[in-house]
Write a protein that holds these residues in place. Structure first.
Motif, PDB file in Angstrom:
ATOM      1  N   CYS A  48       0.817  -1.216   0.000  1.00  0.00           N
ATOM      2  CA  CYS A  48       0.000   0.000   0.000  1.00  0.00           C
ATOM      3  C   CYS A  48       0.850   1.265   0.000  1.00  0.00           C
ATOM      4  O   CYS A  48       0.490   2.261  -0.634  1.00  0.00           O
ATOM      5  CB  CYS A  48      -0.947  -0.009   1.197  1.00  0.00           C
ATOM      6  SG  CYS A  48      -2.226  -1.280   1.091  1.00  0.00           S
ATOM      7  N   VAL A  49       1.984   1.251   0.704  1.00  0.00           N
ATOM      8  CA  VAL A  49       2.815   2.450   0.716  1.00  0.00           C
ATOM      9  C   VAL A  49       3.491   2.647  -0.638  1.00  0.00           C
ATOM     10  O   VAL A  49       3.724   3.784  -1.070  1.00  0.00           O
ATOM     11  CB  VAL A  49       3.856   2.390   1.854  1.00  0.00           C
ATOM     12  CG1 VAL A  49       5.039   1.501   1.502  1.00  0.00           C
ATOM     13  CG2 VAL A  49       4.359   3.792   2.191  1.00  0.00           C
ATOM     14  N   GLY A  54       3.541   6.060  -5.415  1.00  0.00           N
ATOM     15  CA  GLY A  54       3.348   6.294  -6.845  1.00  0.00           C
ATOM     16  C   GLY A  54       2.250   7.306  -7.115  1.00  0.00           C
ATOM     17  O   GLY A  54       2.400   8.197  -7.959  1.00  0.00           O
ATOM     18  N   LEU A  55       1.140   7.184  -6.379  1.00  0.00           N
ATOM     19  CA  LEU A  55       0.032   8.125  -6.547  1.00  0.00           C
ATOM     20  C   LEU A  55       0.445   9.538  -6.161  1.00  0.00           C
ATOM     21  O   LEU A  55       0.151  10.507  -6.879  1.00  0.00           O
ATOM     22  CB  LEU A  55      -1.153   7.671  -5.692  1.00  0.00           C
ATOM     23  CG  LEU A  55      -2.362   8.618  -5.634  1.00  0.00           C
ATOM     24  CD1 LEU A  55      -2.954   8.810  -7.024  1.00  0.00           C
ATOM     25  CD2 LEU A  55      -3.424   8.084  -4.673  1.00  0.00           C
ATOM     26  N   LEU A  56       1.140   9.669  -5.040  1.00  0.00           N
ATOM     27  CA  LEU A  56       1.558  10.997  -4.596  1.00  0.00           C
ATOM     28  C   LEU A  56       2.570  11.603  -5.558  1.00  0.00           C
ATOM     29  O   LEU A  56       2.550  12.808  -5.821  1.00  0.00           O
ATOM     30  CB  LEU A  56       2.146  10.913  -3.187  1.00  0.00           C
ATOM     31  CG  LEU A  56       2.500  12.247  -2.522  1.00  0.00           C
ATOM     32  CD1 LEU A  56       1.281  13.158  -2.448  1.00  0.00           C
ATOM     33  CD2 LEU A  56       3.067  12.020  -1.128  1.00  0.00           C
ATOM     34  N   ALA A 188      -2.120  15.481   0.721  1.00  0.00           N
ATOM     35  CA  ALA A 188      -1.663  14.618   1.816  1.00  0.00           C
ATOM     36  C   ALA A 188      -2.834  13.886   2.460  1.00  0.00           C
ATOM     37  O   ALA A 188      -2.751  12.685   2.753  1.00  0.00           O
ATOM     38  CB  ALA A 188      -0.926  15.457   2.857  1.00  0.00           C
ATOM     39  N   LEU A 189      -3.934  14.601   2.677  1.00  0.00           N
ATOM     40  CA  LEU A 189      -5.114  13.973   3.272  1.00  0.00           C
ATOM     41  C   LEU A 189      -5.691  12.917   2.338  1.00  0.00           C
ATOM     42  O   LEU A 189      -6.058  11.819   2.777  1.00  0.00           O
ATOM     43  CB  LEU A 189      -6.166  15.041   3.580  1.00  0.00           C
ATOM     44  CG  LEU A 189      -7.497  14.536   4.142  1.00  0.00           C
ATOM     45  CD1 LEU A 189      -7.282  13.768   5.439  1.00  0.00           C
ATOM     46  CD2 LEU A 189      -8.463  15.692   4.362  1.00  0.00           C
ATOM     47  N   VAL A 194      -6.801   7.240   1.082  1.00  0.00           N
ATOM     48  CA  VAL A 194      -6.794   6.162   0.088  1.00  0.00           C
ATOM     49  C   VAL A 194      -5.925   4.996   0.559  1.00  0.00           C
ATOM     50  O   VAL A 194      -6.328   3.828   0.495  1.00  0.00           O
ATOM     51  CB  VAL A 194      -6.302   6.692  -1.272  1.00  0.00           C
ATOM     52  CG1 VAL A 194      -6.052   5.542  -2.243  1.00  0.00           C
ATOM     53  CG2 VAL A 194      -7.316   7.661  -1.867  1.00  0.00           C
ATOM     54  N   SER A 195      -4.726   5.303   1.046  1.00  0.00           N
ATOM     55  CA  SER A 195      -3.816   4.249   1.497  1.00  0.00           C
ATOM     56  C   SER A 195      -4.389   3.491   2.683  1.00  0.00           C
ATOM     57  O   SER A 195      -4.290   2.260   2.762  1.00  0.00           O
ATOM     58  CB  SER A 195      -2.458   4.853   1.875  1.00  0.00           C
ATOM     59  OG  SER A 195      -1.868   5.502   0.778  1.00  0.00           O
TER      60      SER A 195
END
Length: 222
Positions: A48-49, A54-56, A188-189, A194-195
């Motif tokens: 998940c991290v 990747g998403l961030l 960030a939120l 999501v994570s």
């Protein structure tokens, strides 16, 4: 901390993931011990991290975020050549990992407890599907509670920014929303939520598979 020398050395954001994984492994095994519950939780957290990073990274690139809305990051970049963007990404991931770790360990413990309780009752063993479904009942409530925790956490951290927005009420809302300071907090939120929501089913599924790889199907699985 191992991440600090890497940041000072100018390591790319995605290049910090192995170090972050090492820190996470030390934390999980030191607190919860070397057991299958910890293995399942750690694997879920790493998956998940990685997805979250990747998403961030995509959000940072798409929005052209610099990370310079934070005064500390600005000083670190100007004085020591540290990437302000890297500091932002790593900081967000570390903050998210706190909630994710709590949820992952709770879910793997729930799966273990359900299986042990069933065994103590001398009933037929639960199937993986039944274990997953029953543990997810706990996970949904826990995830909902952690959503509230994260929102309050980020609201508290963003309080000075929210006060400035309220004071500059003459500025159009679309201008305020497009400011980097607010967007970094929203990103960030979003990543944390999501994570954290992803880690619930992932950790539950991995625990059901890893703890009981040969569990036969039971009547409860239908």
């Amino acid at each position: 901390m191992i991440l600090l020398p890497l940041l000072l050395g100018g390591a790319p954001v995605l290049g910090l993931l192995p170090a972050l994984g090492g820190v996470l492994a030390l934390s999980v095994y030191f607190v919860h011990g070397w057991n299958r519950k910890s293995h399942a939780a750690l694997l879920a957290l790493l998956l998940c991290v990685t997805l979250g990073a990747g998403l961030l990274n995509l959000l940072v690139g798409a929005a052209s975020l610099t990370g310079l809305s934070d005064a500390g990051a600005t000083v670190a970049q100007a004085s020591y050549g540290v990437s302000a963007t890297g500091l932002y990404v790593v900081g967000v991931l570390l903050t998210s990992l706190g909630a994710m770790n709590d949820v992952a360990i709770t879910q793997t413990s729930a799966v273990e407890t359900l299986a042990q309780t069933r065994a103590a009752q001398a009933g037929p063993p639960l199937s993986r599907r039944a274990l997953f479904r029953q543990a997810m009942r706990v996970g949904r409530d826990h995830a909902a509670g952690m959503v509230n925790v994260l929102m309050l956490l980020y609201a508290g951290g963003s309080l000075p920014l929210l006060l400035l927005m309220r004071a500059s009420s003459g500025t159009p809302l679309w201008v305020q929303v497009n400011s980097e300071g607010l967007f970094t907090e929203l990103a960030a939120l979003l990543l944390a939520l999501v994570s954290m929501l992803l880690v619930v089913p992932v950790s539950t599924a991995l625990a059901a598979i890893q703890h009981f790889p040969s569990t036969p199907r039971s009547p409860d699985s239908t």
